[in-house]
Motif scaffolding. Sequence first.
Motif, PDB file in Angstrom:
ATOM      1  N   VAL A  47       0.848  -1.188   0.000  1.00 43.64           N
ATOM      2  CA  VAL A  47       0.000   0.000   0.000  1.00 43.64           C
ATOM      3  C   VAL A  47       0.885   1.240   0.000  1.00 43.64           C
ATOM      4  CG1 VAL A  47      -1.849   1.254   1.177  1.00 43.64           C
ATOM      5  CG2 VAL A  47      -1.783  -1.255   1.268  1.00 43.64           C
ATOM      6  N   CYS A  48       0.649   2.148  -0.962  1.00 45.52           N
ATOM      7  CA  CYS A  48       1.453   3.367  -1.095  1.00 45.52           C
ATOM      8  C   CYS A  48       0.889   4.503  -0.224  1.00 45.52           C
ATOM      9  CB  CYS A  48       1.498   3.823  -2.543  1.00 45.52           C
ATOM     10  SG  CYS A  48       2.250   2.654  -3.670  1.00 45.52           S
ATOM     11  N   GLY A  49       0.636   4.225   1.021  1.00 46.03           N
ATOM     12  CA  GLY A  49       0.188   5.283   1.928  1.00 46.03           C
ATOM     13  C   GLY A  49      -1.310   5.442   2.008  1.00 46.03           C
ATOM     14  N   ASN A  50      -1.732   6.104   3.100  1.00 50.52           N
ATOM     15  CA  ASN A  50      -3.141   6.394   3.374  1.00 50.52           C
ATOM     16  C   ASN A  50      -3.988   5.119   3.449  1.00 50.52           C
ATOM     17  OD1 ASN A  50      -2.453   9.057   3.469  1.00 50.52           O
ATOM     18  ND2 ASN A  50      -3.979   9.736   1.999  1.00 50.52           N
ATOM     19  N   MET A  51      -3.434   4.126   4.124  1.00 44.87           N
ATOM     20  CA  MET A  51      -4.268   2.995   4.486  1.00 44.87           C
ATOM     21  C   MET A  51      -5.255   3.441   5.570  1.00 44.87           C
ATOM     22  SD  MET A  51      -3.036  -0.824   5.398  1.00 44.87           S
ATOM     23  CE  MET A  51      -4.185  -2.146   5.686  1.00 44.87           C
ATOM     24  N   ALA A  52      -4.817   4.391   6.411  1.00 41.73           N
ATOM     25  CA  ALA A  52      -5.674   5.025   7.419  1.00 41.73           C
ATOM     26  C   ALA A  52      -6.425   3.984   8.236  1.00 41.73           C
ATOM     27  CB  ALA A  52      -6.631   6.017   6.766  1.00 41.73           C
ATOM     28  N   LEU A  53      -5.665   3.110   8.836  1.00 40.07           N
ATOM     29  CA  LEU A  53      -6.223   1.993   9.588  1.00 40.07           C
ATOM     30  C   LEU A  53      -6.090   2.256  11.079  1.00 40.07           C
ATOM     31  CD1 LEU A  53      -7.317  -0.900   9.595  1.00 40.07           C
ATOM     32  CD2 LEU A  53      -4.970  -1.708   9.432  1.00 40.07           C
ATOM     33  N   SER A  54      -7.215   2.347  11.778  1.00 51.17           N
ATOM     34  CA  SER A  54      -7.177   2.608  13.219  1.00 51.17           C
ATOM     35  C   SER A  54      -7.018   1.322  14.017  1.00 51.17           C
ATOM     36  CB  SER A  54      -8.443   3.342  13.666  1.00 51.17           C
ATOM     37  OG  SER A  54      -8.451   4.652  13.157  1.00 51.17           O
ATOM     38  N   GLN A  55      -7.837   0.345  13.757  1.00 49.68           N
ATOM     39  CA  GLN A  55      -7.766  -0.926  14.457  1.00 49.68           C
ATOM     40  C   GLN A  55      -7.402  -2.026  13.464  1.00 49.68           C
ATOM     41  OE1 GLN A  55      -7.968  -0.964  17.737  1.00 49.68           O
ATOM     42  NE2 GLN A  55      -8.502   1.220  17.789  1.00 49.68           N
ATOM     43  N   TYR A  56      -6.491  -2.888  13.833  1.00 45.70           N
ATOM     44  CA  TYR A  56      -6.050  -3.901  12.887  1.00 45.70           C
ATOM     45  C   TYR A  56      -5.928  -5.290  13.488  1.00 45.70           C
ATOM     46  CZ  TYR A  56      -1.502  -3.631  15.137  1.00 45.70           C
ATOM     47  OH  TYR A  56      -0.490  -3.668  16.058  1.00 45.70           O
ATOM     48  N   LYS A  57      -6.249  -5.463  14.752  1.00 47.69           N
ATOM     49  CA  LYS A  57      -5.978  -6.732  15.427  1.00 47.69           C
ATOM     50  C   LYS A  57      -6.707  -7.906  14.795  1.00 47.69           C
ATOM     51  CE  LYS A  57      -4.852  -4.636  19.888  1.00 47.69           C
ATOM     52  NZ  LYS A  57      -5.200  -4.532  21.330  1.00 47.69           N
TER      53      LYS A  57
END
Length: 242
Positions: A47-57
Motif C-alpha cells: 500500500v502506497c500510503g493512506n491505508m488510514a487503519l485505526s484498528q487492525y488486530k
Amino acid sequence: GYFNFGVLSDVNLDTKGSTTEIKNDAFNTMKNAIDFFKDHKAKFACVCGNMALSQYKDYNELFSIPIFASKGNLDFETSNDTWWEKTMPEINTKDISIEYQDKVDSCNFYFGFNNCYFIFLSSDSKNGGFYLDKGIDWLHSVLDTHRNERCFVFLHSPFHDKSGNLFPFFEDRFGNDKLLFYNNDFNSYDRLKKLNEYYKNAIWFSGQTKYRLEDQFFSKTENVFYQKGEDGTISNINVHVP
C-alpha cells in the motif's frame, strides 16, 4: 523465478470525519482487491500510503495475504497506536523478515523476497510529501546496498513529472500551491528524484492523487512512466497507483 504481488494506494479505511457507510465501503473495496490478488496468486499486497487503519488486530483473519504499507498524510489523522509507535500495521506479516530503519523513530522498512527488495518510505507530514533527510539517507543506503538487484520502492507522494501520464508540466496546469501540497519540501524532493534517476534497477510506486486512469492527460489507460537511454535501455520506471 517470477511471482505476483498487488499494489494499492489511498485505501482510507478510517479517515477523520468519515461516516460508517464510507468506512464500510472502503473496507469492502479493499477486501475485494485483496481477494482478487489472492485469486491471482499474489504473494502479498503493498500500500502506497493512506491505508488510514485505526484498528487492525482482527485483520489477520479478514485479509488473506500479507499486507505492507508506507505511511501517508492521512495516516496521521487516525487513532492507530501502531503508527504512532512508528511501526507499520502487521497484517499476516510474521513469516517475512522486516528490517526497520529504526523501530523507535521511523516507519521506514524493507524486506527481501525471492531475490528482490521491497522498500517503504513513509511520509513525515500530514500536509503531503515531506520526507526527512535521515529517511532519504536510509533509502539511499538500502538502494545502494542492493544496486545490483531488483528493487521496488513504495512512497505516498508522486513525482509530479514522472507519474504515469498524469503530471507532466504540473506547475503549468495546477500552479506551485498544488505542487507544494504533494511535495512540500523541494530539497527532499530533488534528492528523491536523483535517487530515482540513478538507481536504474528500481521501480517506484506512488499514489495520493486519487485520480482515475481516465483522468490522465496523455493516456487514459497507461499508468507507467519510463525513460529510454541513448542505448535504448529503459530506466526511471515510475508507476502511478490510481
